[in-house]
Design an enzyme around this catalytic site. Structure first.
Site: not given
Ligand code: 5GP
Length: 194
Positions: A53, A108-109, A112, A161-162, A168, A174
């Site tokens: 991402g 990181e993208d 969350d 959700f983006v 993706d 992507r």
């Molecule tokens: P975390 O571990 O912080 O919950 O999540 C990080 C990962 O969750 C990100 O690198 C991404 O891959 C995925 N993620 C979290 N929110 C989104 C979202 O809104 N859209 C997408 N496509 N992926 C997300």
């Protein structure tokens, strides 16, 4: 104001609308790069991108950085085809080179729940970098489950959700230049999707 539509090739039952336009994203990344340049005072910076991402964000950030920049990539288990985190983080691809004694910027993208970044910070910290900082393009602060924050944040966004700009849904979207909200119509709704 009418919702902006994207030209994304969507699947039946899916639609996207622009949350952050490509020009807003690019302008913000240039500003972040200036902050990073200032903070690292043109010391070499080793960018560690989280696959897949973060690749567009990392590529654009790197092009705005002055001074010496090197790149490496790491991969962790992620959402896969689901929009809901399993809560489990697992390293699936390690770095190619040592980070000991180096200025490392984890790229990181999206932040969350924070599980991924906090896991990666633990893993990378053990390898004794000189400095370890975090840059994320997007931050969904309200979804946080573990206390972690980024040093450089592109945009704080609501709990939607983006997709696009590297992000993706089931490996699609992507390549969108804008960051878009994905809506699923008539499909089983999953956490995070609207
Ligand atoms: P975390 O571990 O912080 O919950 O999540 C990080 C990962 O969750 C990100 O690198 C991404 O891959 C995925 N993620 C979290 N929110 C989104 C979202 O809104 N859209 C997408 N496509 N992926 C997300």
């Amino acid at each position: 104001m009418p919702k902006k539509k994207t030209t994304a090739a969507t699947m039946p039952g899916e639609s996207t609308r622009i949350l952050l336009s490509r020009s807003r994203v690019q302008t913000r990344i240039a500003t972040l790069a200036r902050e990073i340049n200032r903070d690292f005072r043109d010391e070499p910076v080793h960018l560690v991108g989280v696959l897949k991402g973060a690749i567009f964000f990392l590529a654009d950030l790197a092009r705005h950085m002055s001074g010496e920049v090197s790149l490496d990539f790491i991969s962790v288990s992620s959402y896969g085809k689901e929009t809901q985190s399993s809560g489990q983080v697992r390293l699936t691809k390690d770095l190619d080179t040592s980070i000991e004694g180096r200025n490392v910027l984890l790229v990181e993208d999206i932040l969350d729940t924070g599980l991924t970044v906090s896991y990666l910070l633990r893993v990378l910290e053990q390898r004794r970098p000189k400095r370890l900082r975090v840059a994320v393009l997007l931050d969904k602060t309200e979804r946080r489950k573990v206390p972690v924050s980024a040093d450089y944040v592109g945009f704080r966004i609501p709990n939607e959700f983006v997709v696009g700009y590297g992000l993706d849904y089931a490996e699609r979207y992507r390549n969108l230049a804008d960051v878009c909200v994905l809506s699923l119509h008539g499909k089983a709704k999953k956490e995070g999707a609207v």
